[in-house]
Scaffold this motif. Structure first.
Motif, PDB file in Angstrom:
ATOM      1  N   ALA A   9     -14.299  27.883 -55.264  1.00  0.00           N
ATOM      2  CA  ALA A   9     -14.473  26.712 -56.170  1.00  0.00           C
ATOM      3  C   ALA A   9     -13.144  26.257 -56.640  1.00  0.00           C
ATOM      4  O   ALA A   9     -12.112  26.935 -56.487  1.00  0.00           O
ATOM      5  N   ARG A  10     -12.748  24.828 -56.742  1.00  0.00           N
ATOM      6  CA  ARG A  10     -11.541  24.242 -57.306  1.00  0.00           C
ATOM      7  C   ARG A  10     -11.644  23.870 -58.616  1.00  0.00           C
ATOM      8  O   ARG A  10     -12.677  23.017 -58.870  1.00  0.00           O
ATOM      9  N   ALA A  12     -11.400  22.080 -62.368  1.00  0.00           N
ATOM     10  CA  ALA A  12     -10.903  20.678 -62.857  1.00  0.00           C
ATOM     11  C   ALA A  12      -9.381  20.886 -63.066  1.00  0.00           C
ATOM     12  O   ALA A  12      -8.966  22.022 -63.403  1.00  0.00           O
ATOM     13  N   ASP A  13      -8.694  19.667 -63.075  1.00  0.00           N
ATOM     14  CA  ASP A  13      -7.425  19.794 -63.470  1.00  0.00           C
ATOM     15  C   ASP A  13      -6.878  20.586 -64.947  1.00  0.00           C
ATOM     16  O   ASP A  13      -7.595  20.194 -65.833  1.00  0.00           O
ATOM     17  N   ARG A  49      -7.789  27.163 -57.104  1.00  0.00           N
ATOM     18  CA  ARG A  49      -8.855  27.547 -56.529  1.00  0.00           C
ATOM     19  C   ARG A  49      -9.249  28.937 -56.700  1.00  0.00           C
ATOM     20  O   ARG A  49      -8.351  29.838 -56.795  1.00  0.00           O
ATOM     21  N   ALA A  68     -20.418  22.720 -64.876  1.00  0.00           N
ATOM     22  CA  ALA A  68     -19.752  21.786 -64.043  1.00  0.00           C
ATOM     23  C   ALA A  68     -18.489  21.079 -64.539  1.00  0.00           C
ATOM     24  O   ALA A  68     -17.604  20.692 -63.840  1.00  0.00           O
ATOM     25  N   LEU A  71     -15.174  22.316 -62.919  1.00  0.00           N
ATOM     26  CA  LEU A  71     -15.169  22.145 -61.355  1.00  0.00           C
ATOM     27  C   LEU A  71     -14.419  20.694 -61.124  1.00  0.00           C
ATOM     28  O   LEU A  71     -14.910  19.925 -61.743  1.00  0.00           O
ATOM     29  N   ALA A  72     -13.836  20.734 -59.971  1.00  0.00           N
ATOM     30  CA  ALA A  72     -13.163  19.391 -59.665  1.00  0.00           C
ATOM     31  C   ALA A  72     -13.983  19.013 -58.583  1.00  0.00           C
ATOM     32  O   ALA A  72     -13.987  17.740 -58.255  1.00  0.00           O
ATOM     33  N   ARG A  73     -14.948  19.684 -57.988  1.00  0.00           N
ATOM     34  CA  ARG A  73     -15.843  19.396 -56.936  1.00  0.00           C
ATOM     35  C   ARG A  73     -16.777  20.279 -56.815  1.00  0.00           C
ATOM     36  O   ARG A  73     -16.740  21.312 -57.331  1.00  0.00           O
ATOM     37  N   PRO A  74     -17.833  20.417 -56.171  1.00  0.00           N
ATOM     38  CA  PRO A  74     -19.039  21.159 -55.882  1.00  0.00           C
ATOM     39  C   PRO A  74     -18.266  22.583 -55.207  1.00  0.00           C
ATOM     40  O   PRO A  74     -17.601  22.657 -54.478  1.00  0.00           O
ATOM     41  N   HIS A  76     -18.317  25.722 -52.888  1.00  0.00           N
ATOM     42  CA  HIS A  76     -18.615  25.947 -51.559  1.00  0.00           C
ATOM     43  C   HIS A  76     -19.096  27.482 -51.370  1.00  0.00           C
ATOM     44  O   HIS A  76     -18.466  28.292 -52.144  1.00  0.00           O
TER      45      HIS A  76
END
Length: 86
Positions: A9-10, A12-13, A49, A68, A71-74, A76
């Protein structure tokens, strides 16, 4: 057969430390005691990450859903089968 389940996971800022803490305090405890879990490792990488790798004998379980807002994106997810060890 041994399976490796990778969860990446990445954050969020600015939320990397919180995502890392969530994996250690929520995801790992949720997986502990699951039948077939051999071991687990948590790693971090640049770009906020977080990587969770779990090794399983038999069916691999998945980590719980990540909040959610962390997270910056879903997330993986991949499952790999062991083919060779030295």
């Amino acid at each position: 057969m041994t399976l490796a389940r990778m969860w990446e996971a990445r954050a969020a800022d600015g939320r990397g430390p919180e995502l890392h803490a969530w994996v250690r305090e929520v995801a790992l405890p949720a997986l502990r005691g699951t039948p077939g879990l051999e071991r687990a490792e948590v790693l971090t990488a640049p770009g906020e990450r977080v990587l969770l790798i779990t090794w399983w004998t038999g069916e691999a379980a998945d980590a719980p859903e990540t909040p959610a807002d962390l997270l910056a994106r879903p997330v993986h997810r991949w499952t790999f089968s062991r083919t060779h060890v030295e």
